[in-house]
Design a protein around this motif. Structure first.
Motif, PDB file in Angstrom:
ATOM      1  N   LEU A 310       1.504  -5.959   6.245  1.00  0.00           N
ATOM      2  CA  LEU A 310       1.724  -4.514   6.207  1.00  0.00           C
ATOM      3  C   LEU A 310       0.421  -3.791   5.851  1.00  0.00           C
ATOM      4  N   PRO A 311       0.306  -2.514   6.209  1.00  0.00           N
ATOM      5  CA  PRO A 311      -0.946  -1.777   5.979  1.00  0.00           C
ATOM      6  C   PRO A 311      -1.312  -1.678   4.499  1.00  0.00           C
ATOM      7  N   LYS A 312      -2.572  -1.966   4.209  1.00  0.00           N
ATOM      8  CA  LYS A 312      -3.065  -1.961   2.834  1.00  0.00           C
ATOM      9  C   LYS A 312      -3.992  -0.765   2.640  1.00  0.00           C
ATOM     10  N   GLY A 313      -3.812  -0.053   1.539  1.00  0.00           N
ATOM     11  CA  GLY A 313      -4.675   1.084   1.261  1.00  0.00           C
ATOM     12  C   GLY A 313      -4.025   2.068   0.325  1.00  0.00           C
ATOM     13  N   ILE A 314      -4.587   3.268   0.275  1.00  0.00           N
ATOM     14  CA  ILE A 314      -4.085   4.289  -0.646  1.00  0.00           C
ATOM     15  C   ILE A 314      -3.575   5.522   0.095  1.00  0.00           C
ATOM     16  N   GLY A 317       1.986   5.826   3.616  1.00  0.00           N
ATOM     17  CA  GLY A 317       2.529   4.730   4.414  1.00  0.00           C
ATOM     18  C   GLY A 317       1.885   3.391   4.134  1.00  0.00           C
ATOM     19  N   GLU A 318       0.859   3.364   3.275  1.00  0.00           N
ATOM     20  CA  GLU A 318       0.174   2.113   2.949  1.00  0.00           C
ATOM     21  C   GLU A 318       0.595   1.603   1.573  1.00  0.00           C
ATOM     22  N   TYR A 319       0.264   0.346   1.322  1.00  0.00           N
ATOM     23  CA  TYR A 319       0.598  -0.287   0.047  1.00  0.00           C
ATOM     24  C   TYR A 319      -0.694  -0.594  -0.701  1.00  0.00           C
ATOM     25  N   PRO A 320      -0.727  -0.344  -2.008  1.00  0.00           N
ATOM     26  CA  PRO A 320      -1.963  -0.595  -2.765  1.00  0.00           C
ATOM     27  C   PRO A 320      -2.300  -2.083  -2.814  1.00  0.00           C
ATOM     28  N   PRO A 321      -3.584  -2.424  -2.887  1.00  0.00           N
ATOM     29  CA  PRO A 321      -3.992  -3.836  -2.934  1.00  0.00           C
ATOM     30  C   PRO A 321      -3.316  -4.614  -4.057  1.00  0.00           C
ATOM     31  N   SER A 322      -3.104  -3.969  -5.195  1.00  0.00           N
ATOM     32  CA  SER A 322      -2.478  -4.669  -6.322  1.00  0.00           C
ATOM     33  C   SER A 322      -1.059  -5.121  -5.990  1.00  0.00           C
ATOM     34  N   ALA A 323      -0.366  -4.364  -5.121  1.00  0.00           N
ATOM     35  CA  ALA A 323       0.994  -4.735  -4.741  1.00  0.00           C
ATOM     36  C   ALA A 323       0.992  -6.045  -3.964  1.00  0.00           C
ATOM     37  N   PHE A 324      -0.016  -6.218  -3.102  1.00  0.00           N
ATOM     38  CA  PHE A 324      -0.107  -7.460  -2.332  1.00  0.00           C
ATOM     39  C   PHE A 324      -0.407  -8.644  -3.254  1.00  0.00           C
ATOM     40  N   GLY A 325      -1.240  -8.408  -4.263  1.00  0.00           N
ATOM     41  CA  GLY A 325      -1.551  -9.479  -5.202  1.00  0.00           C
ATOM     42  C   GLY A 325      -0.325  -9.931  -5.974  1.00  0.00           C
ATOM     43  N   ASP A 326       0.474  -8.967  -6.421  1.00  0.00           N
ATOM     44  CA  ASP A 326       1.692  -9.312  -7.161  1.00  0.00           C
ATOM     45  C   ASP A 326       2.681 -10.057  -6.273  1.00  0.00           C
ATOM     46  N   LEU A 354      12.312 -13.725  -6.411  1.00  0.00           N
ATOM     47  CA  LEU A 354      11.527 -13.348  -5.239  1.00  0.00           C
ATOM     48  C   LEU A 354      12.072 -12.064  -4.616  1.00  0.00           C
ATOM     49  N   ALA A 355      13.387 -11.922  -4.603  1.00  0.00           N
ATOM     50  CA  ALA A 355      13.991 -10.692  -4.079  1.00  0.00           C
ATOM     51  C   ALA A 355      13.584  -9.487  -4.925  1.00  0.00           C
ATOM     52  N   ASP A 356      13.526  -9.682  -6.245  1.00  0.00           N
ATOM     53  CA  ASP A 356      13.079  -8.597  -7.128  1.00  0.00           C
ATOM     54  C   ASP A 356      11.624  -8.232  -6.844  1.00  0.00           C
ATOM     55  N   ALA A 357      10.796  -9.261  -6.627  1.00  0.00           N
ATOM     56  CA  ALA A 357       9.381  -9.012  -6.333  1.00  0.00           C
ATOM     57  C   ALA A 357       9.223  -8.268  -5.009  1.00  0.00           C
ATOM     58  N   GLN A 358      10.057  -8.613  -4.042  1.00  0.00           N
ATOM     59  CA  GLN A 358      10.019  -7.919  -2.753  1.00  0.00           C
ATOM     60  C   GLN A 358      10.374  -6.444  -2.926  1.00  0.00           C
ATOM     61  N   MET A 359      11.399  -6.174  -3.718  1.00  0.00           N
ATOM     62  CA  MET A 359      11.797  -4.786  -3.952  1.00  0.00           C
ATOM     63  C   MET A 359      10.698  -4.019  -4.687  1.00  0.00           C
ATOM     64  N   ASP A 360      10.084  -4.661  -5.686  1.00  0.00           N
ATOM     65  CA  ASP A 360       8.988  -4.017  -6.417  1.00  0.00           C
ATOM     66  C   ASP A 360       7.839  -3.668  -5.472  1.00  0.00           C
ATOM     67  N   PHE A 361       7.572  -4.555  -4.529  1.00  0.00           N
ATOM     68  CA  PHE A 361       6.504  -4.308  -3.554  1.00  0.00           C
ATOM     69  C   PHE A 361       6.842  -3.097  -2.682  1.00  0.00           C
ATOM     70  N   LEU A 362       8.056  -3.054  -2.177  1.00  0.00           N
ATOM     71  CA  LEU A 362       8.447  -1.998  -1.237  1.00  0.00           C
ATOM     72  C   LEU A 362       8.408  -0.607  -1.871  1.00  0.00           C
ATOM     73  N   VAL A 363       8.776  -0.512  -3.141  1.00  0.00           N
ATOM     74  CA  VAL A 363       8.814   0.812  -3.777  1.00  0.00           C
ATOM     75  C   VAL A 363       7.417   1.330  -4.110  1.00  0.00           C
ATOM     76  N   ARG A 364       6.405   0.493  -3.947  1.00  0.00           N
ATOM     77  CA  ARG A 364       5.028   0.931  -4.250  1.00  0.00           C
ATOM     78  C   ARG A 364       4.325   1.520  -3.023  1.00  0.00           C
ATOM     79  N   ARG A 365       5.053   1.660  -1.943  1.00  0.00           N
ATOM     80  CA  ARG A 365       4.487   2.271  -0.731  1.00  0.00           C
ATOM     81  C   ARG A 365       4.125   3.724  -1.013  1.00  0.00           C
ATOM     82  N   LYS A 366       2.945   4.120  -0.582  1.00  0.00           N
ATOM     83  CA  LYS A 366       2.463   5.477  -0.815  1.00  0.00           C
ATOM     84  C   LYS A 366       3.243   6.475   0.034  1.00  0.00           C
ATOM     85  N   LEU A 367       3.686   7.538  -0.601  1.00  0.00           N
ATOM     86  CA  LEU A 367       4.464   8.571   0.091  1.00  0.00           C
ATOM     87  C   LEU A 367       3.620   9.814   0.348  1.00  0.00           C
TER      88      LEU A 367
END
Length: 367
Positions: A310-314, A317-326, A354-367
């Motif tokens: 998924l797109p990485k950035g700030i 529609g992008e996800y912060p790099p720290s989210a990918f690391g987690d 793992l499902a919790d981690a997936q949800m945590d990742f998804l909610v960090r998407r930049k709006l």
């Protein structure tokens, strides 16, 4: 014609329908029942114990429980509530005791008391007067005022007619108690009038015998596949296998004997309990790689790895790099469990984490 304007004696009440059902006892067969081959006399004799009055009461108690779940299943409530699990547990116990010829009267009486208490506790906790009133109004519309019926009861099936009269009798009981404005009246009528009569009406329901033969074939095939994969000897599971086969045979006999729908539901419930118990037992004796838990976790890991693209950035529609690391760390942890675990609970816990981690990742998407 408005049903509320009718004289109480001018229509056939649900209570009268219930009496009609009960005239021939537990084995009454309505004329609308789906055609089945005539049962052999030996089969009838083998099912004679089901005519026991206490077992009959438990069959209807189970029907009341099932009909109550039709209402509460539409609600949002805490699935971890002990009331819910207590009721499910006692319902499963009811299934096994009613269908056990060796069950004593004291055992049946004890489970009846436990089941009644669990059902009432559940209703009192989750339902309110407005739930019962809304349920009655909805059924009254669907079974009487809807354009399909157009206030013509002759268009209803016998089971539908019994359900409609159960609603009307419950509404009449509310008025006898002083009206719906008095707190508790609607819920009392729901428990004391509607549920018992609705359960009786279920005896008039038709069913397709092939539905149950297909279910039995499905379960038997699954058990055979699981037996082929066990590490130990199938003889280690002889008691559970025997209980499972007895439950399939009973359901086959009851359907072939053209039993009431409520009896069929209890026999099916017993089969579900025996099947579930056997499956859980066989899981413990099978290579963990064959387990559903292992396969579920394996699929989840593969699916979630694709999210790393998924797109990485700030930007939006992008996800912060720290989210990918987690997320990557959570995936690595799940992979270690998949590779090393020998216990099913560990696989389930890893899947949940793992499902919790997936949800945590998804909610960090930049709006």
């Amino acid at each position: 014609m408005n049903p509320y304007s009718r004289s109480f004696l001018a229509r056939t009440s649900a209570a009268a329908l219930a009496v009609t059902i009960g005239i021939s006892g537990f084995g009454f067969q309505p004329s609308v029942q789906a055609a089945e081959p005539a049962a052999a006399s030996s089969t009838s004799a083998s099912l004679a114990y089901l005519s026991d009055p206490l077992r009959a009461e438990l069959v209807y108690l189970n029907a009341r429980t099932e009909n109550m779940f039709l209402l509460t299943d539409t609600f949002t409530f805490d699935p971890d509530s002990y009331r819910y699990h207590d009721l499910i547990a006692i319902q499963n116990k009811t299934y096994t005791l009613v269908t056990d010829p060796a069950a004593s009267q004291s055992e049946l009486s004890a489970v009846q008391q436990q089941h009644e208490k669990a059902l009432n506790d559940y209703i009192d906790y989750y339902l309110r007067d407005y739930d019962a009133l809304r349920h009655f109004a909805t059924l009254g519309y669907l079974l009487y005022y809807h354009s399909r019926i157009n206030q013509d009861e002759s268009k209803l099936t016998p089971a539908e007619r019994g359900e409609l009269h159960a609603v009307w009798d419950a509404q009449a009981r509310i008025e006898q108690l002083g009206g719906s404005s008095i707190q508790g009246n609607a819920l009392r009528a729901y428990k004391e009038v509607y549920l018992p009569l609705s359960a009786k009406a279920d005896d008039l329901e038709t069913y397709d015998a092939s539905t149950y033969s297909s279910l039995i074939a499905k379960y038997r095939a699954d058990i055979q596949a699981r037996l082929a994969a066990v590490s130990g000897s199938p003889a280690n599971h002889s008691a559970s296998l025997q209980a499972f086969e007895q439950s399939t045979s009973l359901l086959e006999q009851i359907v072939a004997a053209r039993a009431s729908y409520n009896q069929v539901k209890v026999a099916k419930g017993n089969l579900e309990v025996r099947y579930s118990n056997l499956v859980n037992e066989l899981k413990l004796d099978s290579p963990i790689q064959n387990s559903e838990e292992y396969q579920d976790l394996k699929r989840a890991i593969a699916n979630i790895w694709t999210m790393m693209d998924l797109p990485k950035g700030i930007r939006t529609g992008e996800y912060p790099p720290s989210a990918f690391g987690d997320l990557r760390r959570a995936l690595r942890k799940a992979e270690r469990v998949l590779e090393t675990s020998t216990k099913l609970p560990e696989l389930r816990q890893a899947h949940n984490e793992l499902a919790d981690a997936q949800m945590d990742f998804l909610v960090r998407r930049k709006l």
